[in-house]
Design a protein around this motif. Structure first.
Motif, PDB file in Angstrom:
ATOM      1  N   ALA A 138       8.411 -44.867  22.033  1.00  0.00           N
ATOM      2  CA  ALA A 138       6.871 -44.629  22.265  1.00  0.00           C
ATOM      3  C   ALA A 138       6.327 -44.987  20.477  1.00  0.00           C
ATOM      4  N   ASP A 139       6.864 -43.996  19.757  1.00  0.00           N
ATOM      5  CA  ASP A 139       6.369 -44.159  18.405  1.00  0.00           C
ATOM      6  C   ASP A 139       6.630 -45.629  17.858  1.00  0.00           C
ATOM      7  N   VAL A 140       7.607 -46.270  18.045  1.00  0.00           N
ATOM      8  CA  VAL A 140       7.688 -47.530  17.731  1.00  0.00           C
ATOM      9  C   VAL A 140       6.812 -48.649  18.275  1.00  0.00           C
ATOM     10  N   TYR A 141       6.467 -48.519  19.450  1.00  0.00           N
ATOM     11  CA  TYR A 141       5.436 -49.514  20.140  1.00  0.00           C
ATOM     12  C   TYR A 141       4.019 -48.756  19.616  1.00  0.00           C
ATOM     13  N   ILE A 142       3.721 -47.518  19.230  1.00  0.00           N
ATOM     14  CA  ILE A 142       2.475 -47.514  18.638  1.00  0.00           C
ATOM     15  C   ILE A 142       2.280 -48.099  17.374  1.00  0.00           C
TER      16      ILE A 142
END
Length: 318
Positions: free
Chosen positions: A178-182
């Motif tokens: 999720a952090d990557v996609y944010i």
């Protein structure tokens, strides 16, 4: 007795997977006493490893530090490739807790190398997922995505063997990806992953993973300029981390919260959070965690130098 300790070790892992950390710790301590008394060094190493992972899940970094010297010495004396794989993972978690980033990455990669050599699915999942988190912290999104998707691939294989453990790893992978996609601006995918985490049937038993999902939501809303929503999720994350005493994560999320409060110019709240942040920082300084970890490093190098000094190059005997 060996069968008993083997079954005990398996039971402790199952309890950890269910989030029964206090009970698992008590069992690990009892089993370790039996293993030491019976000089069962292999199961003893497994139980040390279990204790260290439980302390990590409880946010008890001091507990980890206190166990490392005897665990490291036992690995050096009795350890197999599996034990060194576990040792490097534990050290990576410890270095990360005190912000020693280069050592964290080095230890993670060494653990992954052993996991590939041993074809250990659990450790391949955990190692690559940890690497995903570390690459995100470095700002290396492509590498983080690659590591996270590798963790997902290995976890799909693990699902067929240990479904309950794989579901727990799935939550952790969701949080890191999720952090990557944010960072990539793909907010819909990030929200889908975080929703999946918080809607999981097992999440209520795993505080550390729930904390990560909550501050993931905070980060998601912050990056979309929904700052009030970000404050709400950061506060929830801090309150939960404080409830089980995870100072490292509390401090990290407090920094994120302060950044948003400054953007909102909420002066009263800034003052309150700053005060709490300073108090926590002073407490952590008093615990002297970084110095204790550095002392472990110093003593390790000192021991190697002493062994080298005692070595006789003519006879090959030390």
């Amino acid at each position: 007795m060996e069968l008993t300790l083997e079954q005990l070790n398996k039971t402790i892992m199952e309890m950890r997977t269910k989030g029964l950390l206090t009970e698992a710790l008590a069992l690990a301590e009892q089993g370790l006493l039996v293993a030491i008394e019976n000089q069962n060094f292999q199961h003893g190493l497994d139980l040390y490893y279990q204790k260290l992972l439980i302390h990590f899940a409880l946010g008890n970094t001091l507990g980890m530090v206190s166990l490392i010297p005897v665990y490291e010495a036992s690995c050096q004396k009795y350890g197999t490739a599996k034990d060194f794989m576990h040792y490097y993972l534990v050290m990576s978690l410890l270095y990360d807790a005190v912000g020693f980033r280069e050592k964290t990455i080095a230890m993670t990669k060494r653990s992954i190398d052993y996991a590939h050599e041993l074809n250990d699915l659990i450790m391949l999942v955990r190692g690559h997922n940890n690497l995903c988190y570390l690459e995100v912290e470095k700002g290396c999104n492509d590498e983080a995505l690659q590591a996270g998707l590798l963790a997902r691939k290995y976890n799909q294989q693990l699902l067929r063997k240990l479904p309950e453990l794989a579901r727990l790893h799935d939550i952790r992978i969701n949080n890191n990806l999720a952090d990557v996609y944010i960072f990539e601006g793909d907010f819909d995918t990030a929200q889908t992953l975080l929703d999946s985490t918080l809607n999981s049937q097992i999440i209520q038993h795993h505080n550390r993973e729930r904390v990560a999902a909550l501050f993931g939501y905070g980060f998601l809303y912050e990056k979309q300029d929904s700052l009030k929503e970000a404050v709400n999720y950061y506060k929830q994350s801090i309150a939960l981390a404080q409830s089980y005493g995870d100072n490292a994560i509390t401090k990290k999320v407090m920094r994120l919260l302060l950044n948003v409060l400054y953007q909102l110019n909420w002066r009263d709240e800034i003052f309150e959070v700053q005060r709490a942040y300073i108090e926590l920082s002073e407490k952590m300084s008093a615990d002297n965690l970084l110095q204790q970890v550095m002392n472990l490093e110093f003593n390790r190098h000192k021991e190697k130098l002493e062994k080298k000094a005692l070595y006789d190059p003519l006879t090959g005997v030390s």
